[in-house]
Design an enzyme around this catalytic site. Structure first.
Site, short mmCIF file in Angstrom:
data_model
loop_
_atom_site.label_atom_id
_atom_site.label_comp_id
_atom_site.label_asym_id
_atom_site.label_seq_id
_atom_site.Cartn_x
_atom_site.Cartn_y
_atom_site.Cartn_z
N ARG A 231 0.86 -1.19 0.00
CA ARG A 231 0.00 0.00 0.00
C ARG A 231 0.89 1.24 0.00
NH1 ARG A 231 -3.78 -2.46 -1.56
NH2 ARG A 231 -5.81 -2.75 -0.56
N HIS A 279 -1.65 0.88 -9.47
CA HIS A 279 -2.30 0.02 -8.47
C HIS A 279 -3.04 -1.13 -9.16
CE1 HIS A 279 -4.14 -0.09 -4.17
NE2 HIS A 279 -4.10 -1.29 -4.69
N1 LIG Z 1 -1.28 -3.69 -5.34
C1 LIG Z 1 -2.28 -4.53 -5.44
O1 LIG Z 1 -2.90 -4.67 -6.49
C2 LIG Z 1 -2.63 -5.40 -4.25
C3 LIG Z 1 -3.45 -6.52 -4.44
C4 LIG Z 1 -3.69 -7.36 -3.36
C5 LIG Z 1 -3.15 -7.08 -2.13
N2 LIG Z 1 -2.38 -5.96 -1.96
C6 LIG Z 1 -1.80 -5.64 -0.65
O2 LIG Z 1 -1.13 -6.78 -0.16
C7 LIG Z 1 -1.40 -6.87 1.24
C8 LIG Z 1 -1.13 -8.27 1.72
O3 LIG Z 1 -2.12 -9.14 1.24
P1 LIG Z 1 -2.19 -10.64 1.79
O4 LIG Z 1 -3.39 -11.26 1.20
O5 LIG Z 1 -0.89 -11.33 1.63
O6 LIG Z 1 -2.42 -10.35 3.36
P2 LIG Z 1 -2.27 -11.36 4.58
O7 LIG Z 1 -2.47 -12.77 4.11
O8 LIG Z 1 -3.13 -10.84 5.66
O9 LIG Z 1 -0.73 -11.22 5.01
C9 LIG Z 1 -0.21 -10.07 5.58
C10 LIG Z 1 1.23 -10.32 5.99
O10 LIG Z 1 1.81 -9.10 6.48
C11 LIG Z 1 2.40 -9.37 7.75
N3 LIG Z 1 2.35 -8.18 8.60
C12 LIG Z 1 1.28 -7.42 8.92
N4 LIG Z 1 1.64 -6.42 9.74
C13 LIG Z 1 2.97 -6.55 9.93
C14 LIG Z 1 3.93 -5.82 10.69
N5 LIG Z 1 3.57 -4.76 11.42
N6 LIG Z 1 5.21 -6.24 10.66
C15 LIG Z 1 5.58 -7.33 9.95
N7 LIG Z 1 4.72 -8.06 9.20
C16 LIG Z 1 3.42 -7.67 9.21
C17 LIG Z 1 1.58 -10.48 8.35
O11 LIG Z 1 2.31 -11.10 9.40
P3 LIG Z 1 1.74 -12.40 10.15
O12 LIG Z 1 1.86 -13.52 9.14
O13 LIG Z 1 2.66 -12.56 11.29
O14 LIG Z 1 0.31 -12.08 10.50
C18 LIG Z 1 1.35 -11.37 7.11
O15 LIG Z 1 2.47 -12.21 6.91
C19 LIG Z 1 -2.85 -6.39 1.35
O16 LIG Z 1 -3.15 -5.95 2.65
C20 LIG Z 1 -2.88 -5.26 0.36
O17 LIG Z 1 -2.51 -4.07 1.00
C21 LIG Z 1 -2.12 -5.12 -3.00
#
Ligand SMILES: NC(=O)c1ccc[n+]([C@@H]2O[C@H](COP(=O)([O-])OP(=O)(O)OC[C@H]3O[C@@H](n4cnc5c(N)ncnc54)[C@H](OP(=O)(O)O)[C@@H]3O)[C@@H](O)[C@H]2O)c1
Length: 316
Positions: A231, A279
């Site tokens: 993000r 994005h």
């Molecule tokens: N650009 C785009 O088109 C697009 C598309 C889809 C998603 N995204 C972004 O990608 C993000 C991740 O998606 P996801 O499905 O992989 O989410 P997810 O499955 O919820 O995974 C989030 C990861 O981030 C880690 N995390 C969260 N807060 C943290 C912190 N303070 N310090 C260290 N690690 C932290 C979590 O740690 P834990 O494993 O320990 O909980 C987890 O490993 C979304 O929230 C979104 O912002 C962007």
């Protein structure tokens, strides 16, 4: 059962039509044509206007069009009903493609080759082999793990960083702020796939970029690389530009920005070693999103457990 699609983006009609297609027998409305707000039981939301969800007294379920839910949690009036985020092979596969593409692009110094082509110059540049490059993934959730799976076959040395400890085959895993400096010092290409939360805001700043490896085995890569598809609120764009200009950073691929759309005046648009995308690293189809939404609605109606529930206390 009445459903509402609510978005300020220009994809509302597309989402509503796809939802009607998958929701035989259900009434699907598109904001702002809500009708009687008391009719609405479930909402599919992407960048909704603040306060509108709070005006639906019988809302039982909110589904986020994005994997990230910062666009919903930033609404102080968000109703206290289950919030499900979008997780689907269509979205995950597209993110894996994006990460694979950008990592290989920079490992093979493509920004410089494109510049040389523009000047009709036939020149070789030394390029590290994939197995000489250490790729560090921030965020080991659904997206981070898909990125690891796509990078693994090339032989990159893989590292990962998350909030809580993880064990992933063939990946050196680091966790929490205590491990961050060690993780960075062993990373040549940093891939950020973290959610936007109060803890991650502004994380990608000058201090972090200065901590990336400059002396690793991939000495033939001119410097570290940043890829951010998490993000925009995570990145400090002035610091990224500063690091690029003073060559603390060799190159960057940015899919998300502090302000979206990226303002015309931003020098990021014109920087020769920056890849800007709107994005769209993982932009899913309306059909896949609608199918997912309707599945959640039916699960709720038939008493099955909901998938991918957001933990509001963590912010993701
Ligand atoms: N650009 C785009 O088109 C697009 C598309 C889809 C998603 N995204 C972004 O990608 C993000 C991740 O998606 P996801 O499905 O992989 O989410 P997810 O499955 O919820 O995974 C989030 C990861 O981030 C880690 N995390 C969260 N807060 C943290 C912190 N303070 N310090 C260290 N690690 C932290 C979590 O740690 P834990 O494993 O320990 O909980 C987890 O490993 C979304 O929230 C979104 O912002 C962007």
């Amino acid at each position: 059962m009445t459903l509402l699609v609510i978005t300020t983006s220009d994809r509302g009609t597309e989402f509503a039509e796809a939802a009607r297609h998958h929701a035989a027998g259900l009434d699907v409305r598109l904001w702002p044509d809500v009708g009687n707000p008391a009719d609405i039981h479930a909402a599919l939301a992407w960048l909704p206007p603040k306060g509108v969800l709070a005006m639906l007294p019988n809302l039982k379920l909110m589904v986020s069009v994005g994997a990230g839910v910062d666009h919903l949690l930033s609404d102080p009036g968000l109703p206290d009903v289950p919030l499900v985020r979008y997780v689907d092979p269509d979205l995950t596969g597209r993110m894996a493609e994006y990460v694979g593409l950008q990592v290989l692009f920079h490992q093979r110094r493509m920004a410089e080759f494109i510049e040389l082509q523009r000047q009709s110059r036939w020149e070789y540049l030394p390029e590290p082999a994939a197995n000489e490059v250490r790729v560090g993934i921030m965020g080991l959730g659904v997206m981070g793990r898909a990125a690891i799976d796509v990078l693994r076959p090339f032989g990159f040395q893989l590292r990962g960083w998350s909030r809580t400890p993880k064990a992933i085959d063939g990946v050196a895993c680091f966790a929490g702020t205590g491990d961050l400096d060690t993780f960075l010092a062993e990373t040549d290409i940093l891939v950020c796939l973290l959610p936007a939360t109060p803890d991650t805001r502004g994380l990608l700043d000058a201090r972090l970029l200065a901590g990336l490896s400059r002396t690793g085995r991939s000495a033939r890569l001119p410097g570290p690389v940043l890829i951010n598809a998490g993000r925009g609120s995570l990145q400090v764009e002035a610091d990224i530009l500063g690091a690029l200009n003073e060559q603390t950073l060799y190159a960057a691929s940015l899919d998300v920005f502090e302000v979206e759309p990226l303002p015309q005046a931003s020098p990021l648009w014109r920087h020769p070693r920056v890849v800007v995308t709107p994005h769209n690293a993982a932009e899913s189809t309306a059909d896949a999103i609608a199918r997912y939404f309707i599945r959640q609605v039916r699960d709720m109606a038939e008493g099955r457990p909901l998938e991918n529930l957001v933990d509001r206390s963590r912010g993701y």
